[in-house]
Design a protein around this motif. Sequence first.
Motif, PDB file in Angstrom:
ATOM      1  N   VAL A 170       0.878  -1.172   0.000  1.00 26.00           N
ATOM      2  CA  VAL A 170       0.000   0.000   0.000  1.00 26.00           C
ATOM      3  C   VAL A 170       0.913   1.219   0.000  1.00 26.00           C
ATOM      4  N   MET A 171       0.680   2.134  -0.949  1.00 27.35           N
ATOM      5  CA  MET A 171       1.520   3.319  -1.061  1.00 27.35           C
ATOM      6  C   MET A 171       0.872   4.500  -0.337  1.00 27.35           C
ATOM      7  N   GLY A 172       1.723   5.366   0.222  1.00 26.19           N
ATOM      8  CA  GLY A 172       1.270   6.590   0.872  1.00 26.19           C
ATOM      9  C   GLY A 172       0.677   6.324   2.233  1.00 26.19           C
ATOM     10  N   GLY A 173       0.179   7.399   2.823  1.00 27.27           N
ATOM     11  CA  GLY A 173      -0.414   7.285   4.150  1.00 27.27           C
ATOM     12  C   GLY A 173       0.609   7.529   5.241  1.00 27.27           C
ATOM     13  N   ASP A 174       0.133   7.623   6.436  1.00 25.72           N
ATOM     14  CA  ASP A 174       0.987   7.828   7.606  1.00 25.72           C
ATOM     15  C   ASP A 174       0.620   6.752   8.622  1.00 25.72           C
ATOM     16  N   TYR A 175       1.210   5.593   8.438  1.00 26.31           N
ATOM     17  CA  TYR A 175       0.869   4.431   9.245  1.00 26.31           C
ATOM     18  C   TYR A 175       2.069   4.013  10.086  1.00 26.31           C
ATOM     19  N   ALA A 176       1.834   3.122  10.993  1.00 27.29           N
ATOM     20  CA  ALA A 176       2.914   2.606  11.845  1.00 27.29           C
ATOM     21  C   ALA A 176       2.949   1.090  11.754  1.00 27.29           C
ATOM     22  N   ILE A 177       4.142   0.561  11.779  1.00 31.02           N
ATOM     23  CA  ILE A 177       4.305  -0.894  11.791  1.00 31.02           C
ATOM     24  C   ILE A 177       3.629  -1.428  13.048  1.00 31.02           C
ATOM     25  N   GLY A 178       2.856  -2.484  12.865  1.00 31.64           N
ATOM     26  CA  GLY A 178       2.101  -3.057  13.976  1.00 31.64           C
ATOM     27  C   GLY A 178       0.643  -2.632  13.943  1.00 31.64           C
ATOM     28  N   GLY A 179       0.343  -1.575  13.155  1.00 37.51           N
ATOM     29  CA  GLY A 179      -1.040  -1.144  13.006  1.00 37.51           C
ATOM     30  C   GLY A 179      -1.758  -2.048  12.012  1.00 37.51           C
ATOM     31  N   LYS A 180      -3.030  -1.748  11.750  1.00 36.63           N
ATOM     32  CA  LYS A 180      -3.823  -2.535  10.791  1.00 36.63           C
ATOM     33  C   LYS A 180      -4.472  -1.588   9.805  1.00 36.63           C
ATOM     34  N   LEU A 181      -4.583  -2.064   8.585  1.00 32.73           N
ATOM     35  CA  LEU A 181      -5.275  -1.325   7.535  1.00 32.73           C
ATOM     36  C   LEU A 181      -6.200  -2.316   6.854  1.00 32.73           C
ATOM     37  N   VAL A 182      -7.470  -2.256   7.212  1.00 35.18           N
ATOM     38  CA  VAL A 182      -8.461  -3.197   6.698  1.00 35.18           C
ATOM     39  C   VAL A 182      -9.574  -2.385   6.043  1.00 35.18           C
ATOM     40  N   ALA A 183      -9.833  -2.666   4.779  1.00 38.30           N
ATOM     41  CA  ALA A 183     -10.878  -1.986   4.007  1.00 38.30           C
ATOM     42  C   ALA A 183     -10.727  -0.469   4.087  1.00 38.30           C
ATOM     43  N   GLY A 184      -9.477  -0.006   4.042  1.00 33.95           N
ATOM     44  CA  GLY A 184      -9.210   1.423   4.047  1.00 33.95           C
ATOM     45  C   GLY A 184      -9.280   2.088   5.407  1.00 33.95           C
ATOM     46  N   VAL A 185      -9.553   1.318   6.458  1.00 35.08           N
ATOM     47  CA  VAL A 185      -9.650   1.872   7.818  1.00 35.08           C
ATOM     48  C   VAL A 185      -8.376   1.495   8.578  1.00 35.08           C
ATOM     49  N   TYR A 186      -7.685   2.518   9.046  1.00 35.52           N
ATOM     50  CA  TYR A 186      -6.426   2.315   9.770  1.00 35.52           C
ATOM     51  C   TYR A 186      -6.683   2.283  11.271  1.00 35.52           C
ATOM     52  N   THR A 187      -6.067   1.312  11.924  1.00 39.81           N
ATOM     53  CA  THR A 187      -6.084   1.207  13.385  1.00 39.81           C
ATOM     54  C   THR A 187      -4.639   1.218  13.855  1.00 39.81           C
ATOM     55  N   ALA A 188      -4.307   2.170  14.696  1.00 38.52           N
ATOM     56  CA  ALA A 188      -2.935   2.286  15.201  1.00 38.52           C
ATOM     57  C   ALA A 188      -2.575   1.076  16.052  1.00 38.52           C
ATOM     58  N   PRO A 189      -1.288   0.770  16.115  1.00 39.48           N
ATOM     59  CA  PRO A 189      -0.878  -0.352  16.977  1.00 39.48           C
ATOM     60  C   PRO A 189      -1.094   0.006  18.437  1.00 39.48           C
ATOM     61  N   PRO A 190      -1.271  -1.013  19.278  1.00 37.26           N
ATOM     62  CA  PRO A 190      -1.430  -0.721  20.707  1.00 37.26           C
ATOM     63  C   PRO A 190      -0.148  -0.090  21.248  1.00 37.26           C
ATOM     64  N   ALA A 191      -0.310   0.770  22.228  1.00 40.21           N
ATOM     65  CA  ALA A 191       0.855   1.389  22.863  1.00 40.21           C
ATOM     66  C   ALA A 191       1.687   0.309  23.533  1.00 40.21           C
ATOM     67  N   PRO A 192       3.002   0.426  23.440  1.00 38.16           N
ATOM     68  CA  PRO A 192       3.837  -0.591  24.090  1.00 38.16           C
ATOM     69  C   PRO A 192       3.650  -0.545  25.600  1.00 38.16           C
ATOM     70  N   ALA A 193       3.685  -1.709  26.186  1.00 39.61           N
ATOM     71  CA  ALA A 193       3.557  -1.791  27.643  1.00 39.61           C
ATOM     72  C   ALA A 193       4.800  -1.168  28.266  1.00 39.61           C
ATOM     73  N   ALA A 194       4.573  -0.315  29.210  1.00 38.85           N
ATOM     74  CA  ALA A 194       5.698   0.321  29.892  1.00 38.85           C
ATOM     75  C   ALA A 194       6.359  -0.688  30.809  1.00 38.85           C
ATOM     76  N   ASP A 195       7.656  -0.777  30.699  1.00 36.26           N
ATOM     77  CA  ASP A 195       8.393  -1.647  31.614  1.00 36.26           C
ATOM     78  C   ASP A 195       8.467  -0.937  32.957  1.00 36.26           C
TER      79      ASP A 195
END
Length: 140
Positions: free
Chosen positions: A34-59
């Motif tokens: 998928v070209m373009g966009g402002d996404y993050a590794i670990g997120g999801k892009l399903v049917a054009g809807v982006y969901t950000a990845p969960p925040a990392p658990a704080a150690d």
Amino acid sequence: MIGYILDAQGSIVSALVFDDEPAEFTPPEDHTLVMGGDYAIGGKLVAGVYTAPPAPAADPLPPPPPPDSCTKLGLKRAFDEFGNWAAVKAAIAADAAVQEEWDLATEIRRADPLVQHMIAVVGLSDEQVDQLLIRANALV
């Protein structure tokens, strides 16, 4: 130009930077580019809807180690709060060498024989000594 590699479930598994259109790039089998966009590794892009990845658990940071020294005044006050000062004071007074060391000391260290003597007099566990030193440092 940035491209993102999505797996079969729409999870963003990689990001690539291209100078131009990726004419000769083929994503791995069962993956989509998928070209373009402002996404993050670990997120999801399903049917054009982006969901950000969960925040990392704080150690959680480990608790700081207990102090290994304190002032005489702090130690006296902590022993007093714990109800042991009378016994410690009597043990110090009962031995001239211990009394002299107490009188000359400016800082009390956990490993010092004087402190070990006081610990033995009142029979404190290592955890109780930790709490005593923590409290002694808080009281001055």
